[in-house]
Design a protein around this motif. Structure first.
Motif, PDB file in Angstrom:
ATOM      1  N   TYR A  30       0.842  -1.318  -0.120  1.00 44.70           N
ATOM      2  CA  TYR A  30       0.057   0.048   0.025  1.00 44.70           C
ATOM      3  C   TYR A  30       0.705   1.173   0.049  1.00 44.70           C
ATOM      4  O   TYR A  30       0.367   2.333  -0.131  1.00 44.70           O
ATOM      5  N   GLU A  37      -7.230   8.204  -0.561  1.00 44.78           N
ATOM      6  CA  GLU A  37      -7.339   6.991  -1.312  1.00 44.78           C
ATOM      7  C   GLU A  37      -7.295   5.862  -0.520  1.00 44.78           C
ATOM      8  O   GLU A  37      -8.175   4.940  -0.558  1.00 44.78           O
ATOM      9  N   ASP A  38      -6.580   5.783   0.798  1.00 41.63           N
ATOM     10  CA  ASP A  38      -6.854   4.798   1.751  1.00 41.63           C
ATOM     11  C   ASP A  38      -8.345   4.793   2.323  1.00 41.63           C
ATOM     12  O   ASP A  38      -8.668   3.568   2.643  1.00 41.63           O
ATOM     13  N   LEU A  41     -10.487   2.971  -0.156  1.00 42.13           N
ATOM     14  CA  LEU A  41     -10.374   1.585  -0.188  1.00 42.13           C
ATOM     15  C   LEU A  41     -10.955   0.935   0.921  1.00 42.13           C
ATOM     16  O   LEU A  41     -11.785   0.087   0.797  1.00 42.13           O
ATOM     17  N   LYS A  44     -14.877   0.831   0.477  1.00 35.42           N
ATOM     18  CA  LYS A  44     -15.066  -0.361  -0.512  1.00 35.42           C
ATOM     19  C   LYS A  44     -14.934  -1.593   0.209  1.00 35.42           C
ATOM     20  O   LYS A  44     -15.922  -2.456   0.071  1.00 35.42           O
ATOM     21  N   TYR A  52      -9.934  -4.782   6.774  1.00 33.34           N
ATOM     22  CA  TYR A  52      -8.492  -4.487   6.613  1.00 33.34           C
ATOM     23  C   TYR A  52      -7.637  -3.816   7.253  1.00 33.34           C
ATOM     24  O   TYR A  52      -8.130  -3.006   8.002  1.00 33.34           O
ATOM     25  N   LEU A  96      -9.699  -5.327  -4.080  1.00 31.71           N
ATOM     26  CA  LEU A  96      -8.389  -4.711  -4.222  1.00 31.71           C
ATOM     27  C   LEU A  96      -7.857  -4.428  -5.556  1.00 31.71           C
ATOM     28  O   LEU A  96      -7.229  -3.581  -5.814  1.00 31.71           O
ATOM     29  N   PHE A  99      -9.431  -1.507  -7.069  1.00 28.19           N
ATOM     30  CA  PHE A  99      -8.894  -0.385  -6.650  1.00 28.19           C
ATOM     31  C   PHE A  99      -7.463  -0.061  -7.454  1.00 28.19           C
ATOM     32  O   PHE A  99      -7.164   0.917  -7.593  1.00 28.19           O
TER      33      PHE A  99
END
Length: 166
Positions: A30, A37-38, A41, A44, A52, A96, A99
């Motif tokens: 990552y 962005e994290d 993610l 989602k 996660y 993942l 993304f």
């Protein structure tokens, strides 16, 4: 026993429990993701029922070895995140992978699906499998098609006989 060691043992037990409970575990690099962005993610992944986390690699390695997942140890180097899929074994890989197509900084490394270790290429193949609900609807559709065709055929025969009698 030192307090630090006790904390580490608790963390290893936590990781082991999550790995044991999971149908799929996907490792991803990552490094370079922005906070935005994290966050996107993680949202989602949560929507798909995927947990996660980022753990120290040494603790993750200990947990993996305790469960007999030595195959993923080689992938636990550098900044690695772990996605735990509890319900749908394809969900972590699919989310993942999708993304990673948007954000090139995210890189799939490996996965363990029901005890079998997959490399990055196999993880991408796993990600291509549709969700469970889609597969079930396709299966039901394939069961329904022959029955529907039979019903149409029987109805056509009935209508033909009625027209011949009239």
């Amino acid at each position: 026993m030192s307090k630090n060691r006790q904390l580490k043992e608790v963390k290893v037990a936590e990781i082991r429990e999550k790995m044991e409970k999971s149908q799929a575990i996907v490792l991803a690099k990552y490094q370079g993701l922005t906070v935005e962005e994290d966050t996107k993610l993680r949202k989602k992944l949560r929507e798909e029922g995927v947990e996660y986390k980022v753990y120290k690699n040494t603790l993750s390695i200990l947990a993996a070895k305790e469960l007999g997942h030595e195959g993923i140890v080689e992938f636990l180097e550098g900044p690695i995140s772990i996605a735990f899929g509890y319900e749908d074994p394809t969900a972590p890989a699919r989310v993942l992978s999708d993304f990673a197509k948007e954000v090139k900084k995210l890189e799939l490394k490996a996965a363990v699906v029901q005890g079998e270790v997959y490399n990055a290429d196999k993880v991408k193949q796993l990600a291509a499998i549709p969700p469970r609900e889609v597969l079930l609807s396709r299966l039901l559709g394939s069961f329904k098609a022959p029955v529907s065709n039979l019903a149409y055929l029987l109805n056509a025969i009935k209508e033909k006989k009625e027209s011949e009698e009239a």
